[in-house]
Design a protein around this motif. Sequence first.
Motif, PDB file in Angstrom:
ATOM      1  N   ALA A   1     -24.671  55.270  -1.874  1.00  0.00           N
ATOM      2  CA  ALA A   1     -23.650  54.441  -2.523  1.00  0.00           C
ATOM      3  C   ALA A   1     -23.670  54.633  -4.037  1.00  0.00           C
ATOM      4  CB  ALA A   1     -23.869  52.976  -2.167  1.00  0.00           C
ATOM      5  N   THR A   2     -24.842  54.663  -4.625  1.00  0.00           N
ATOM      6  CA  THR A   2     -24.956  54.886  -6.064  1.00  0.00           C
ATOM      7  C   THR A   2     -24.472  56.285  -6.414  1.00  0.00           C
ATOM      8  OG1 THR A   2     -26.837  53.385  -6.198  1.00  0.00           O
ATOM      9  CG2 THR A   2     -26.564  54.921  -7.997  1.00  0.00           C
ATOM     10  N   HIS A   3     -24.802  57.254  -5.611  1.00  0.00           N
ATOM     11  CA  HIS A   3     -24.372  58.629  -5.833  1.00  0.00           C
ATOM     12  C   HIS A   3     -22.844  58.722  -5.849  1.00  0.00           C
ATOM     13  CE1 HIS A   3     -24.805  62.968  -5.761  1.00  0.00           C
ATOM     14  NE2 HIS A   3     -23.894  63.015  -4.814  1.00  0.00           N
ATOM     15  N   ARG A   4     -22.188  58.089  -4.883  1.00  0.00           N
ATOM     16  CA  ARG A   4     -20.718  58.100  -4.822  1.00  0.00           C
ATOM     17  C   ARG A   4     -20.109  57.395  -6.027  1.00  0.00           C
ATOM     18  NH1 ARG A   4     -21.389  56.358   0.519  1.00  0.00           N
ATOM     19  NH2 ARG A   4     -20.552  54.347  -0.108  1.00  0.00           N
TER      20      ARG A   4
ATOM     21  N   MET B   1     -26.189  45.726 -13.156  1.00  0.00           N
ATOM     22  CA  MET B   1     -26.212  46.391 -11.857  1.00  0.00           C
ATOM     23  C   MET B   1     -27.496  47.184 -11.720  1.00  0.00           C
ATOM     24  SD  MET B   1     -22.361  47.859 -11.367  1.00  0.00           S
ATOM     25  CE  MET B   1     -22.778  48.586  -9.813  1.00  0.00           C
ATOM     26  N   VAL B   2     -28.057  47.166 -10.555  1.00  0.00           N
ATOM     27  CA  VAL B   2     -29.250  47.955 -10.281  1.00  0.00           C
ATOM     28  C   VAL B   2     -28.820  49.194  -9.504  1.00  0.00           C
ATOM     29  CG1 VAL B   2     -31.481  47.974  -9.135  1.00  0.00           C
ATOM     30  CG2 VAL B   2     -30.670  45.883 -10.220  1.00  0.00           C
ATOM     31  N   PHE B   3     -29.145  50.359 -10.045  1.00  0.00           N
ATOM     32  CA  PHE B   3     -28.796  51.610  -9.386  1.00  0.00           C
ATOM     33  C   PHE B   3     -30.005  52.118  -8.623  1.00  0.00           C
ATOM     34  CE2 PHE B   3     -25.776  51.580 -12.953  1.00  0.00           C
ATOM     35  CZ  PHE B   3     -24.605  51.685 -12.225  1.00  0.00           C
ATOM     36  N   ASP B   4     -29.844  52.282  -7.338  1.00  0.00           N
ATOM     37  CA  ASP B   4     -30.900  52.821  -6.488  1.00  0.00           C
ATOM     38  C   ASP B   4     -30.639  54.297  -6.242  1.00  0.00           C
ATOM     39  OD1 ASP B   4     -32.085  50.305  -6.209  1.00  0.00           O
ATOM     40  OD2 ASP B   4     -30.767  49.795  -4.533  1.00  0.00           O
ATOM     41  N   ASN B   5     -31.604  54.947  -5.672  1.00  0.00           N
ATOM     42  CA  ASN B   5     -31.451  56.354  -5.324  1.00  0.00           C
ATOM     43  C   ASN B   5     -30.943  56.437  -3.885  1.00  0.00           C
ATOM     44  OD1 ASN B   5     -31.527  59.086  -5.360  1.00  0.00           O
ATOM     45  ND2 ASN B   5     -33.743  59.263  -5.217  1.00  0.00           N
TER      46      ASN B   5
END
Length: 55
Positions: free
Chosen positions: A30-33, A23-27
Motif C-alpha cells: 500500500a505504501t509502495h503504491r 502518516m506512518v509509512f510501512d514497507n
Amino acid sequence: MKKLADYKNRKRKSRPIIEVVPMVFDNNQATHRLVLHHVKRVIHKHSDELEKLAK
C-alpha cells in the motif's frame, strides 16, 4: 508557464489553521503504491522543468 513567484498577491484571504495528521509509512504494498502514484504525478507535472535541468 508562470511560476508561483511570478504572482504578487496583495489581497490574501485568511484561511483556518488545520491540524496535520502524521502518516506512518510501512514497507508494504500500500505504501509502495501511494508513493509511486505521487512521484509519477509530480514528475508528469514538472517534466518540462526536469528536462531543462537534465541538459
